[in-house]
Motif scaffolding. Structure first.
Motif, PDB file in Angstrom:
ATOM      1  N   ASN A 125       0.831  -1.207   0.000  1.00  0.00           N
ATOM      2  CA  ASN A 125       0.000   0.000   0.000  1.00  0.00           C
ATOM      3  C   ASN A 125       0.866   1.258   0.000  1.00  0.00           C
ATOM      4  O   ASN A 125       0.573   2.223  -0.712  1.00  0.00           O
ATOM      5  CB  ASN A 125      -0.953   0.009   1.183  1.00  0.00           C
ATOM      6  CG  ASN A 125      -2.075  -0.988   1.033  1.00  0.00           C
ATOM      7  OD1 ASN A 125      -2.419  -1.391  -0.073  1.00  0.00           O
ATOM      8  ND2 ASN A 125      -2.644  -1.408   2.148  1.00  0.00           N
ATOM      9  N   LYS A 126       1.930   1.252   0.791  1.00  0.00           N
ATOM     10  CA  LYS A 126       2.847   2.394   0.798  1.00  0.00           C
ATOM     11  C   LYS A 126       3.476   2.608  -0.575  1.00  0.00           C
ATOM     12  O   LYS A 126       3.568   3.730  -1.049  1.00  0.00           O
ATOM     13  CB  LYS A 126       3.967   2.183   1.837  1.00  0.00           C
ATOM     14  CG  LYS A 126       3.562   2.398   3.250  1.00  0.00           C
ATOM     15  CD  LYS A 126       4.758   2.211   4.174  1.00  0.00           C
ATOM     16  CE  LYS A 126       4.358   2.304   5.619  1.00  0.00           C
ATOM     17  NZ  LYS A 126       5.504   2.128   6.515  1.00  0.00           N
TER      18      LYS A 126
ATOM     19  N   LYS B   5       0.883   4.063  -3.010  1.00  0.00           N
ATOM     20  CA  LYS B   5       0.651   5.493  -2.750  1.00  0.00           C
ATOM     21  C   LYS B   5       1.824   6.322  -3.239  1.00  0.00           C
ATOM     22  O   LYS B   5       1.646   7.406  -3.772  1.00  0.00           O
ATOM     23  CB  LYS B   5       0.423   5.728  -1.258  1.00  0.00           C
ATOM     24  CG  LYS B   5      -0.915   5.273  -0.776  1.00  0.00           C
ATOM     25  CD  LYS B   5      -1.071   5.512   0.703  1.00  0.00           C
ATOM     26  CE  LYS B   5      -2.372   4.947   1.220  1.00  0.00           C
ATOM     27  NZ  LYS B   5      -2.509   5.091   2.683  1.00  0.00           N
ATOM     28  N   GLN B   6       3.030   5.817  -3.056  1.00  0.00           N
ATOM     29  CA  GLN B   6       4.236   6.537  -3.476  1.00  0.00           C
ATOM     30  C   GLN B   6       4.312   6.614  -4.996  1.00  0.00           C
ATOM     31  O   GLN B   6       4.761   7.614  -5.542  1.00  0.00           O
ATOM     32  CB  GLN B   6       5.482   5.852  -2.912  1.00  0.00           C
ATOM     33  CG  GLN B   6       6.742   6.635  -3.057  1.00  0.00           C
ATOM     34  CD  GLN B   6       6.746   7.904  -2.234  1.00  0.00           C
ATOM     35  OE1 GLN B   6       6.100   7.989  -1.198  1.00  0.00           O
ATOM     36  NE2 GLN B   6       7.456   8.895  -2.689  1.00  0.00           N
TER      37      GLN B   6
END
Length: 65
Positions: A58-59, A62-63
């Motif tokens: 997820n990180k 998003k990045q």
């Protein structure tokens, strides 16, 4: 300081951060597979590892957006 230098620095940091995240994701994925083979897919350690992998993915998503 020029804004172009500032934004260039941010872009460089973002690129480096994504590369590090990719490495960490691959390590976590391999760890999860190893644990699943040893303990079974429903073992709490494997489930926890899977949840940690999801958070990392997820990180990264998003990045990358």
């Amino acid at each position: 300081m020029k804004l172009t230098n500032f934004y260039g620095g941010i872009e460089m940091f973002n690129t480096l951060y994504k590369k590090v995240l990719k490495v960490v994701i691959e390590i976590k994925r391999k760890d999860m597979y190893r644990k699943a083979q040893e303990l079974g897919f429903t073992h709490p350690e494997v489930v926890n590892c899977s949840q940690e992998l999801d958070q990392l993915l997820n990180k990264y998503t998003k990045q990358a957006a």
